[in-house]
Design an enzyme around this catalytic site. Structure first.
Site, PDB file in Angstrom:
ATOM      1  N   HIS A   1      -4.135  -3.155  -8.127  1.00 32.81           N
ATOM      2  CA  HIS A   1      -5.380  -3.750  -7.593  1.00 32.81           C
ATOM      3  C   HIS A   1      -6.493  -3.533  -8.644  1.00 32.81           C
ATOM      4  O   HIS A   1      -7.271  -4.533  -8.471  1.00 32.81           O
ATOM      5  CB  HIS A   1      -5.805  -2.858  -6.363  1.00 32.81           C
ATOM      6  CG  HIS A   1      -6.888  -3.477  -5.455  1.00 32.81           C
ATOM      7  ND1 HIS A   1      -7.262  -2.691  -4.391  1.00 32.81           N
ATOM      8  CD2 HIS A   1      -7.352  -4.853  -5.469  1.00 32.81           C
ATOM      9  CE1 HIS A   1      -8.205  -3.768  -3.744  1.00 32.81           C
ATOM     10  NE2 HIS A   1      -8.044  -4.888  -4.364  1.00 32.81           N
TER      11      HIS A   1
ATOM     12  N   ASP B   1      -7.274   1.777  -8.037  1.00 31.85           N
ATOM     13  CA  ASP B   1      -5.881   1.830  -7.523  1.00 31.85           C
ATOM     14  C   ASP B   1      -4.915   1.017  -7.944  1.00 31.85           C
ATOM     15  O   ASP B   1      -5.235  -0.268  -8.298  1.00 31.85           O
ATOM     16  CB  ASP B   1      -5.904   1.823  -5.972  1.00 31.85           C
ATOM     17  CG  ASP B   1      -6.184   0.516  -5.329  1.00 31.85           C
ATOM     18  OD1 ASP B   1      -7.302   0.066  -5.901  1.00 31.85           O
ATOM     19  OD2 ASP B   1      -5.410   0.389  -4.203  1.00 31.85           O
TER      20      ASP B   1
ATOM     21  N   GLU C   1       0.701  -1.273  -0.076  1.00 34.62           N
ATOM     22  CA  GLU C   1      -0.148  -0.024   0.109  1.00 34.62           C
ATOM     23  C   GLU C   1       1.032   1.371  -0.023  1.00 34.62           C
ATOM     24  O   GLU C   1       1.870   1.420   0.922  1.00 34.62           O
ATOM     25  CB  GLU C   1      -0.777  -0.088   1.279  1.00 34.62           C
ATOM     26  CG  GLU C   1      -1.921  -1.063   1.220  1.00 34.62           C
ATOM     27  CD  GLU C   1      -3.331  -0.514   0.619  1.00 34.62           C
ATOM     28  OE1 GLU C   1      -3.323   0.498   0.069  1.00 34.62           O
ATOM     29  OE2 GLU C   1      -4.241  -1.424   0.470  1.00 34.62           O
TER      30      GLU C   1
END
Ligand SMILES: [Zn+2]
Length: 307
Positions: free
Chosen positions: A182, A192, A144
């Site tokens: 993703h 994203d 992330e």
């Protein structure tokens, strides 16, 4: 006596404060270790026969092989956090009720927080499909990137990401094609990382594929004839043909976008969503479900790399 106890209370409070400033997540770290111990127990269980396995015709005794190792992740899936700070994300990933996590979180300042051993299954991919893989959480490492979902990615963050990807690629022998976003695996649900993400720069370093600059560096070769209602024709100028052909020649190629997207890995059950996800990753502008002639050339160029 009173002074003495005040000193002790003061020292105690100070110790707590120092402990907290050293790691504000010491409590959840203890919970993490406890869970890991439980999984370790599960891994040690052998033979793995359960009462509900009565229909399975096991032999008379278990035989444990001496030749094995841990399963390895084979994909890296990149995300933006869509949150406003790395602290916010670290907190989100340590609250049981959120049921989300990733192996690594990278701040804008380049700090990398590892939240999960690579060998564990993180909860970052959710429902999705890539090729025929429908459990990406089981086969991938999630990273992330702290980003509000719209802004460009910070340079220090990108440098740290590239260093981390290098280590992960080597450690787990992850194929170049398997560094994806993703949105690639969940086209109808996710957007994203955002369209400013430098996928081309990653591909230059060996993480994911990128198309060749078609005008400047022609790589389009041969023709592809695919029987389908969805065939689209593209015209490639002679100077874009890899082998033979003079500048005045041109060649008609037929390309089935659905098949090409599927070869790359996209779930094409919702073709419009798959095209949007493709454009988010590789075109990075006009993110809609229309493929222009230029987009088709790029799609064709890429699909040959994934074949
Ligand atoms: Zn995501």
């Amino acid at each position: 006596m009173r002074t003495f106890s005040i000193v002790w209370v003061g020292a105690f409070v100070l110790a707590i404060l120092v402990g907290c400033s050293a790691n504000p997540y010491s409590k959840t770290n203890r919970d993490h270790k406890k869970q890991a111990r439980e999984f370790a127990r599960e891994l040690k269980a052998f033979p793995q026969q359960h009462l509900d396995d009565t229909l399975i015709n096991y032999g008379p005794y278990p035989v444990g092989t001496t030749n094995f190792s841990l399963r390895k992740p084979n994909y890296v899936i990149l995300h933006h956090t869509a949150q406003n700070s790395v602290e916010h994300t670290l907190n989100t990933f340590t609250l049981p009720r959120t049921s989300v996590s990733s192996h690594y979180v990278i701040g804008k300042d380049g700090d990398i927080y590892q939240m999960l051993n690579d060998y564990y299954r993180g909860w970052h991919a959710g429902a999705g499909k890539w090729g025929n893989n429908t459990d990406l959480n089981s086969s991938s490492i999630g990273i992330e990137l702290d980003n509000n979902g719209f802004e460009p990615f910070a340079e220090l963050q990108m440098e740290s990401l590239l260093e981390l990807l290098k280590v992960l690629k080597e450690r787990h022998s992850i194929p170049t094609a398997n560094f994806i976003g993703h949105s690639d695996i969940a086209p109808s649900r996710k957007v994203d990382p955002n369209p400013t993400f430098p996928w081309g720069r990653l591909a230059e370093e060996g993480f994911g594929y990128w198309y060749d600059e078609i005008e400047a560096n022609p790589k389009v070769v041969g023709d592809s004839i695919v029987p389908s209602e969805a065939i689209r024709e593209i015209e490639i100028a002679g100077n874009e043909i890899h082998q033979g052909g003079s500048a005045s020649d041109s060649i008609h190629l037929t390309i089935d976008p659905k098949l090409a997207l599927r070869v790359i890995g996209y779930d094409v059950s919702d073709l419009d969503a798959a095209i949007k996800a493709f454009k988010l990753h590789f075109i990075q502008k006009d993110i809609n479900s229309e493929l222009t002639d230029e987009d088709l050339k790029i799609l064709y160029n890429l699909y040959l790399k994934y074949l």
